[in-house]
Design a protein around this motif. Structure first.
Motif, PDB file in Angstrom:
ATOM      1  N   ILE A 147       0.821  -1.219   0.000  1.00 49.11           N
ATOM      2  CA  ILE A 147       0.000   0.000   0.000  1.00 49.11           C
ATOM      3  C   ILE A 147       0.849   1.261   0.000  1.00 49.11           C
ATOM      4  N   LEU A 148       2.101   1.176   0.474  1.00 47.23           N
ATOM      5  CA  LEU A 148       2.970   2.355   0.498  1.00 47.23           C
ATOM      6  C   LEU A 148       3.553   2.660  -0.881  1.00 47.23           C
ATOM      7  N   LYS A 149       3.384   1.732  -1.813  1.00 51.63           N
ATOM      8  CA  LYS A 149       3.916   1.921  -3.164  1.00 51.63           C
ATOM      9  C   LYS A 149       2.833   2.318  -4.166  1.00 51.63           C
ATOM     10  N   ASP A 150       1.569   2.143  -3.793  1.00 47.94           N
ATOM     11  CA  ASP A 150       0.474   2.460  -4.699  1.00 47.94           C
ATOM     12  C   ASP A 150       0.378   3.955  -4.958  1.00 47.94           C
ATOM     13  N   ALA A 151      -0.147   4.307  -6.124  1.00 49.58           N
ATOM     14  CA  ALA A 151      -0.352   5.728  -6.450  1.00 49.58           C
ATOM     15  C   ALA A 151      -1.342   6.363  -5.480  1.00 49.58           C
ATOM     16  N   THR A 152      -2.276   5.560  -4.969  1.00 50.31           N
ATOM     17  CA  THR A 152      -3.282   6.067  -4.028  1.00 50.31           C
ATOM     18  C   THR A 152      -2.912   5.710  -2.589  1.00 50.31           C
ATOM     19  N   ARG A 153      -1.609   5.596  -2.344  1.00 56.25           N
ATOM     20  CA  ARG A 153      -1.164   5.157  -1.016  1.00 56.25           C
ATOM     21  C   ARG A 153      -1.643   6.120   0.069  1.00 56.25           C
ATOM     22  N   PRO A 154      -1.851   5.587   1.278  1.00 58.18           N
ATOM     23  CA  PRO A 154      -2.259   6.461   2.384  1.00 58.18           C
ATOM     24  C   PRO A 154      -1.102   7.331   2.838  1.00 58.18           C
ATOM     25  N   THR A 155      -1.421   8.460   3.449  1.00 59.47           N
ATOM     26  CA  THR A 155      -0.400   9.242   4.136  1.00 59.47           C
ATOM     27  C   THR A 155       0.074   8.404   5.316  1.00 59.47           C
ATOM     28  N   TYR A 156       1.381   8.190   5.412  1.00 52.34           N
ATOM     29  CA  TYR A 156       1.896   7.312   6.462  1.00 52.34           C
ATOM     30  C   TYR A 156       2.888   8.071   7.323  1.00 52.34           C
ATOM     31  N   TRP A 157       2.646   8.057   8.643  1.00 48.54           N
ATOM     32  CA  TRP A 157       3.481   8.770   9.611  1.00 48.54           C
ATOM     33  C   TRP A 157       3.815   7.785  10.727  1.00 48.54           C
ATOM     34  N   ALA A 158       5.095   7.593  10.978  1.00 52.18           N
ATOM     35  CA  ALA A 158       5.508   6.675  12.045  1.00 52.18           C
ATOM     36  C   ALA A 158       6.350   7.418  13.069  1.00 52.18           C
ATOM     37  N   VAL A 159       6.081   7.156  14.330  1.00 55.26           N
ATOM     38  CA  VAL A 159       6.935   7.639  15.417  1.00 55.26           C
ATOM     39  C   VAL A 159       7.522   6.400  16.085  1.00 55.26           C
ATOM     40  N   ILE A 160       8.837   6.295  16.032  1.00 56.53           N
ATOM     41  CA  ILE A 160       9.521   5.126  16.583  1.00 56.53           C
ATOM     42  C   ILE A 160      10.491   5.582  17.666  1.00 56.53           C
ATOM     43  N   HIS A 161      10.850   4.671  18.556  1.00 55.39           N
ATOM     44  CA  HIS A 161      11.818   5.015  19.602  1.00 55.39           C
ATOM     45  C   HIS A 161      13.214   4.627  19.142  1.00 55.39           C
ATOM     46  N   GLU A 162      14.193   5.387  19.590  1.00 58.90           N
ATOM     47  CA  GLU A 162      15.574   5.105  19.220  1.00 58.90           C
ATOM     48  C   GLU A 162      15.972   3.676  19.589  1.00 58.90           C
ATOM     49  N   GLY A 163      15.336   3.124  20.613  1.00 55.32           N
ATOM     50  CA  GLY A 163      15.670   1.777  21.053  1.00 55.32           C
ATOM     51  C   GLY A 163      15.543   0.740  19.962  1.00 55.32           C
ATOM     52  N   LEU A 164      14.533   0.872  19.089  1.00 56.39           N
ATOM     53  CA  LEU A 164      14.359  -0.139  18.051  1.00 56.39           C
ATOM     54  C   LEU A 164      15.445  -0.044  16.989  1.00 56.39           C
TER      55      LEU A 164
END
Length: 277
Positions: A147-164
Motif C-alpha cells: 500500500i505504500l507503493k500504490d499511487a493512491t497510497r495512504p499518508t503514512y506517519w511513524a513515530v519510533i523510539h531510538e531503542g528499536l
C-alpha cells in the motif's frame, strides 16, 4: 475470493445483522452496548463499511441467539490465515485507510519491515516452525507494505523510539538493510518518520504499540496490541484521546530532518559493524 465477491458477501453479512437485530427489537445503540462497541460501529458493520473482530462476531451471536451464524460467516470471509484472527480485520482496514499513524517502541512497524528483518522476528517467536510457514508469514507482511507503493497510497506517519534502531534483530547486516530501508522511504517522501531519542526520557504512550487509521467515508479508529491479542478502538471519545496522546508523542520526538539523520547514522554504524565481522 475476489474483492467484488468478498465485498458482496460482507454486504450480506451486514444485511443479516440488521435483519436479525431488528427481529430482536434492538436498536444499533442497544446491540452495541451489549457487544461492547458503539452503535455507530454496528451501523458500519451493517453497511459493510467495516469488518468486525472475531470476538465481536461471537458476542453478536450470543446476544442475538443466532447459533454461531455470524462467527461461522466471519471465519469464512476472513480466510487469510497468514494473519492471526485478532489482526485480520486491521490488515483489511490498512488497505482502506487514507492516513495511517504508527507508534512502536522496540519493533520496526510491520509496514516498514524488510524480508530479512521480518524473518528474524518470526524465527525468534517460532523456533520450531517449518521454513514454509516462516516464508508465508514473511510474504504476508511484505504484501501489507504494498500500500505504500500504490499511487493512491495512504499518508503514512511513524513515530519510533531510538531503542528499536539499536536492537540488532537478525544481526548487523540485517539491521543495516532495515534501517537504510526506512531512511530510503523517508527520502523518497513515501513516509514521514520521527524518532523519540533516548534523551527524551519519559514520553506519551511509553512502551506501547499503536496504530491510528483515518478513512474517507468512516470515522477514525485505533488499534492496540498485546500478547496474542489485539483491540480495535472506535469510541469517538477514546479515539480522540488516543489522537491527543499521539500528538504529544510527536512533540516529544525529533524533527523529521533530525530523525532521518539519526536513522542514517544508525545504518552506517551497522554497516561498519557488519564489514568488520
Amino acid at each position: 475470493m475476489a474483492n467484488a465477491s468478498r465485498q458482496a458477501a460482507w454486504e450480506f453479512w451486514g444485511t443479516e445483522l440488521k435483519r436479525r437485530r431488528e427481529d430482536a427489537g434492538l436498536t444499533q445503540e442497544a446491540l452495541g452496548r451489549r457487544v461492547f462497541v458503539s452503535g455507530g460501529y454496528i451501523g458500519q458493520f451493517e453497511q459493510a463499511i467495516r469488518k468486525p473482530q472475531l470476538d465481536v462476531a461471537v458476542r453478536i451471536d450470543e446476544v442475538l441467539q443466532t447459533d454461531g451464524f455470524f462467527e461461522r460467516t466471519w471465519r469464512k470471509l476472513i480466510d487469510d490465515k497468514r494473519y492471526p484472527d485478532y489482526f485480520a480485520a486491521t490488515a483489511d482496514l490498512e488497505r482502506q485507510a487514507t492516513r495511517i499513524s504508527d507508534c512502536e517502541a522496540l519493533i520496526v512497524p510491520g509496514l516498514l519491515q524488510t524480508a530479512a528483518y521480518a524473518q528474524a522476528l518470526l524465527l525468534a517467536g517460532n523456533p520450531f516452525a517449518p521454513d514454509e510457514y516462516i516464508e508465508d508469514m514473511v510474504r504476508a507482511r511484505l504484501d501489507r507494505a504494498v500500500i505504500l507503493k500504490d499511487a493512491t497510497r495512504p499518508t503514512y506517519w511513524a513515530v519510533i523510539h531510538e531503542g528499536l534502531l539499536r536492537v540488532p534483530v537478525g544481526g548487523p547486516a540485517v539491521m543495516a538493510e532495515q534501517v537504510e530501508h526506512i531512511a530510503q522511504l523517508a527520502c523518497e517522501r513515501k513516509i514521514l518518520v520521527q524518532v523519540v531519542p533516548f534523551a527524551a526520557g519519559a514520553y506519551p504512550i511509553m512502551g506501547k504499540m499503536l496504530k491510528l487509521m483515518e478513512f474517507e467515508d468512516a470515522p477514525p479508529t485505533a488499534y492496540t496490541e498485546g500478547l496474542y491479542s489485539g483491540n480495535l478502538l472506535d469510541d469517538p471519545a477514546v479515539v480522540k484521546r488516543v489522537q491527543q496522546d499521539y500528538d504529544l508523542l510527536r512533540a516529544a520526538a525529533l524533527s523529521p530532518e533530525a530523525s532521518r539523520a539519526l536513522i542514517e547514522s544508525a545504518a552506517e554504524d551497522y554497516k561498519r559493524c557488519a564489514s568488520s565481522i
